[in-house]
Design a protein around this motif. Structure first.
Motif, PDB file in Angstrom:
ATOM      1  N   CYS A  20       0.878  -1.125   0.110  1.00  0.00           N
ATOM      2  CA  CYS A  20      -0.051  -0.106   0.023  1.00  0.00           C
ATOM      3  C   CYS A  20       0.856   1.018   0.097  1.00  0.00           C
ATOM      4  CB  CYS A  20      -0.764  -0.084   1.266  1.00  0.00           C
ATOM      5  SG  CYS A  20      -1.775   1.540   1.346  1.00  0.00           S
ATOM      6  N   PRO A  21       0.829   2.057  -1.115  1.00  0.00           N
ATOM      7  CA  PRO A  21       1.499   3.410  -1.012  1.00  0.00           C
ATOM      8  C   PRO A  21       1.131   4.383   0.180  1.00  0.00           C
ATOM      9  CG  PRO A  21      -0.348   3.512  -2.532  1.00  0.00           C
ATOM     10  CD  PRO A  21      -0.353   2.191  -1.898  1.00  0.00           C
ATOM     11  N   ASN A  22       0.012   4.256   1.037  1.00  0.00           N
ATOM     12  CA  ASN A  22      -0.325   4.925   2.127  1.00  0.00           C
ATOM     13  C   ASN A  22       0.443   4.527   3.524  1.00  0.00           C
ATOM     14  OD1 ASN A  22      -2.177   5.959   0.334  1.00  0.00           O
ATOM     15  ND2 ASN A  22      -3.871   4.976   1.199  1.00  0.00           N
ATOM     16  N   CYS A  23       0.139   3.080   3.606  1.00  0.00           N
ATOM     17  CA  CYS A  23       0.767   2.534   4.969  1.00  0.00           C
ATOM     18  C   CYS A  23       2.001   1.392   4.929  1.00  0.00           C
ATOM     19  CB  CYS A  23      -0.475   2.131   5.801  1.00  0.00           C
ATOM     20  SG  CYS A  23      -1.016   0.576   5.257  1.00  0.00           S
ATOM     21  N   GLY A  24       1.942   1.021   3.653  1.00  0.00           N
ATOM     22  CA  GLY A  24       3.123   0.003   3.607  1.00  0.00           C
ATOM     23  C   GLY A  24       2.593  -1.364   3.705  1.00  0.00           C
ATOM     24  N   GLY A  25       1.143  -1.460   3.962  1.00  0.00           N
ATOM     25  CA  GLY A  25       0.497  -2.749   4.380  1.00  0.00           C
ATOM     26  C   GLY A  25       0.575  -3.777   2.964  1.00  0.00           C
ATOM     27  N   LEU A  26       0.221  -4.792   3.126  1.00  0.00           N
ATOM     28  CA  LEU A  26       0.225  -5.823   2.063  1.00  0.00           C
ATOM     29  C   LEU A  26      -1.090  -5.569   1.418  1.00  0.00           C
ATOM     30  CD1 LEU A  26       1.314  -8.270   0.546  1.00  0.00           C
ATOM     31  CD2 LEU A  26      -0.041  -9.818   2.212  1.00  0.00           C
ATOM     32  N   LEU A  27      -1.002  -5.419  -0.029  1.00  0.00           N
ATOM     33  CA  LEU A  27      -2.314  -5.207  -0.992  1.00  0.00           C
ATOM     34  C   LEU A  27      -2.864  -6.751  -1.345  1.00  0.00           C
ATOM     35  CD1 LEU A  27      -1.298  -2.654  -3.539  1.00  0.00           C
ATOM     36  CD2 LEU A  27      -2.681  -2.207  -1.303  1.00  0.00           C
ATOM     37  N   ARG A  28      -4.058  -6.852  -1.482  1.00  0.00           N
ATOM     38  CA  ARG A  28      -4.649  -8.014  -2.072  1.00  0.00           C
ATOM     39  C   ARG A  28      -5.326  -7.771  -3.192  1.00  0.00           C
ATOM     40  NH1 ARG A  28      -9.813 -10.517   1.070  1.00  0.00           N
ATOM     41  NH2 ARG A  28     -10.513 -10.644  -1.031  1.00  0.00           N
ATOM     42  N   PRO A  29      -5.794  -8.832  -4.113  1.00  0.00           N
ATOM     43  CA  PRO A  29      -6.755  -8.286  -5.126  1.00  0.00           C
ATOM     44  C   PRO A  29      -8.002  -7.861  -4.497  1.00  0.00           C
ATOM     45  CG  PRO A  29      -5.733 -10.572  -5.560  1.00  0.00           C
ATOM     46  CD  PRO A  29      -5.291 -10.052  -4.163  1.00  0.00           C
ATOM     47  N   ASP A  30      -8.740  -6.852  -5.082  1.00  0.00           N
ATOM     48  CA  ASP A  30      -9.999  -6.304  -4.682  1.00  0.00           C
ATOM     49  C   ASP A  30     -11.194  -7.163  -5.329  1.00  0.00           C
ATOM     50  OD1 ASP A  30     -11.774  -4.811  -3.282  1.00  0.00           O
ATOM     51  OD2 ASP A  30     -11.931  -3.407  -4.658  1.00  0.00           O
ATOM     52  N   VAL A  31     -11.026  -8.425  -4.840  1.00  0.00           N
ATOM     53  CA  VAL A  31     -12.065  -9.435  -5.502  1.00  0.00           C
ATOM     54  C   VAL A  31     -12.702 -10.153  -4.001  1.00  0.00           C
ATOM     55  CG1 VAL A  31     -11.037  -9.817  -7.663  1.00  0.00           C
ATOM     56  CG2 VAL A  31     -10.377 -11.282  -5.713  1.00  0.00           C
ATOM     57  N   VAL A  32     -13.927 -10.748  -4.319  1.00  0.00           N
ATOM     58  CA  VAL A  32     -14.539 -11.412  -3.525  1.00  0.00           C
ATOM     59  C   VAL A  32     -14.212 -12.988  -3.518  1.00  0.00           C
ATOM     60  CG1 VAL A  32     -16.872 -12.244  -2.529  1.00  0.00           C
ATOM     61  CG2 VAL A  32     -16.636 -10.014  -3.494  1.00  0.00           C
ATOM     62  N   TRP A  33     -13.715 -13.458  -2.314  1.00  0.00           N
ATOM     63  CA  TRP A  33     -13.150 -14.826  -2.164  1.00  0.00           C
ATOM     64  C   TRP A  33     -14.065 -15.759  -1.688  1.00  0.00           C
ATOM     65  CZ3 TRP A  33      -7.502 -12.867  -0.225  1.00  0.00           C
ATOM     66  CH2 TRP A  33      -6.906 -12.551  -1.499  1.00  0.00           C
ATOM     67  N   PHE A  34     -13.815 -17.067  -1.950  1.00  0.00           N
ATOM     68  CA  PHE A  34     -15.035 -17.940  -1.301  1.00  0.00           C
ATOM     69  C   PHE A  34     -14.891 -17.617   0.397  1.00  0.00           C
ATOM     70  CE2 PHE A  34     -13.927 -19.977  -5.243  1.00  0.00           C
ATOM     71  CZ  PHE A  34     -15.263 -20.422  -5.667  1.00  0.00           C
ATOM     72  N   GLY A  35     -16.325 -17.668   0.758  1.00  0.00           N
ATOM     73  CA  GLY A  35     -16.402 -17.723   2.254  1.00  0.00           C
ATOM     74  C   GLY A  35     -16.555 -16.307   2.663  1.00  0.00           C
ATOM     75  N   GLU A  36     -16.248 -15.290   1.575  1.00  0.00           N
ATOM     76  CA  GLU A  36     -16.186 -13.890   1.974  1.00  0.00           C
ATOM     77  C   GLU A  36     -17.513 -13.203   1.735  1.00  0.00           C
ATOM     78  OE1 GLU A  36     -11.761 -12.167   2.016  1.00  0.00           O
ATOM     79  OE2 GLU A  36     -13.018 -12.180   0.091  1.00  0.00           O
ATOM     80  N   MET A  37     -17.972 -12.080   2.347  1.00  0.00           N
ATOM     81  CA  MET A  37     -19.247 -11.309   2.276  1.00  0.00           C
ATOM     82  C   MET A  37     -19.081 -10.594   0.762  1.00  0.00           C
ATOM     83  SD  MET A  37     -21.009 -11.882   4.886  1.00  0.00           S
ATOM     84  CE  MET A  37     -22.227 -10.242   4.862  1.00  0.00           C
ATOM     85  N   LEU A  38     -20.369 -10.483   0.141  1.00  0.00           N
ATOM     86  CA  LEU A  38     -20.252  -9.388  -1.109  1.00  0.00           C
ATOM     87  C   LEU A  38     -20.069  -8.051  -0.584  1.00  0.00           C
ATOM     88  CD1 LEU A  38     -21.171 -12.243  -2.304  1.00  0.00           C
ATOM     89  CD2 LEU A  38     -22.631 -10.970  -3.936  1.00  0.00           C
TER      90      LEU A  38
END
Ligand code: APR
Length: 248
Positions: free
Chosen positions: A150-168
């Motif tokens: 992340c350019p803001n906080c240096g945290g790990l980015l992930r794809p902005d997609v809904v994965w199995f078991g996640e809420m829409l």
């Protein structure tokens, strides 16, 4: 007139007089653009991996670099693909009816590239990343990085997609739900209709007496108003439907 012609003509008359049309699309609408469906994508290098594990929070926690490689490859393929006549027919339909709500389960961005606006992406997008720490959304990131940050906080980015078991995404789901409740024509295109909650949307529309069309490769062609089913390719049938409704 064949039975298919009859279904097209009858459904087209509903489309012509519709006030609010809802379209729900799935992997099948992008098949003719050469985008493999979720499971078809498991070829070559990826054939040894279970997609439900790659597309899951647990899979990402186990091996984020592997998951990013998989999404990077899918993104490159989506960018190389072109929208097909089905995507363009829906973009055109938006200009022909008073109101159109386009809901998609696809993450490839092809509807937007065909000119559709305000697309409701129920499953996120290959073209966005989200910070796992501060939740910020990014449309560009360092594609060369194995583990983009992340350019803001240096945290790990992930794809902005809904994965199995996640809420829409809540806002997208609420808009989709409200549209299904309030439309008078609902078109389900290229989706097997097995993944909830998207699978419920045509049923909601039917319960409110909307005219519903199911278009995919598995259904049999039949006309039983208010439920129509067409067996055929979206890239052929959608332009035909739009032409039958508005250009004849
Ligand atoms: N034209 C119309 N329909 C087509 C075409 C085509 N050219 N090609 C395939 N189809 C239909 C198939 O008949 C099938 O019904 O598209 C459907 C594709 O079904 P799925 O692969 O299950 O795709 P989808 O319904 O989008 O899956 C929903 O499940 O795998 C997860 O997250 C993934 O978003 C995906 C979700």
């Amino acid at each position: 007139m064949t039975s298919l012609d009859q279904v097209v003509a009858t459904f087209a008359s509903h489309l012509r007089s519709a006030r609010h049309v809802v379209t729900l699309t799935g992997a099948g609408i992008s098949a003719e653009s050469g985008i493999p469906t979720f499971r078809d994508a498991q070829t070559g290098l990826w054939s040894h991996f279970n997609p439900e594990e790659l597309a899951s929070p647990a899979g990402f926690a186990r091996d984020p670099a592997l998951v990013w490689r998989w999404y990077a490859e899918r993104r490159v393929k989506a960018c190389a693909a072109q929208p097909n006549p089905a995507h363009y027919a829906l973009a055109q339909l938006a200009d022909l009816v008073p109101q159109l709500t386009l809901i998609t389960q696809n993450i490839d961005g092809l509807h937007q590239r065909a000119g559709s606006r305000n697309v409701i992406e129920l499953h996120g997008s290959l073209h966005r990343a989200r910070c796992t720490v501060d939740g910020s959304i990014h449309s560009t990131w360092d594609y060369e990085e194995e583990l983009p940050c992340c350019p803001n906080c240096g945290g790990l980015l992930r794809p902005d997609v809904v994965w199995f078991g996640e809420m829409l995404p809540r806002a997208a789901l609420e808009t989709a739900w409200a549209a299904a409740l309030n439309c008078d024509v609902f078109m389900s295109i290229g989706t097997s209709g097995v993944v909830e909650p998207a699978a419920s949307l045509p049923r909601i529309a039917l319960s409110r007496h909307a005219t519903v069309l199911i278009l995919n490769l598995e259904q049999e062609t039949a006309a039983r108003p208010p439920l129509f089913t067409i067996y055929g390719k979206a890239g052929e049938m959608l332009p035909q439907l739009v032409a039958a409704a508005f250009h004849q």
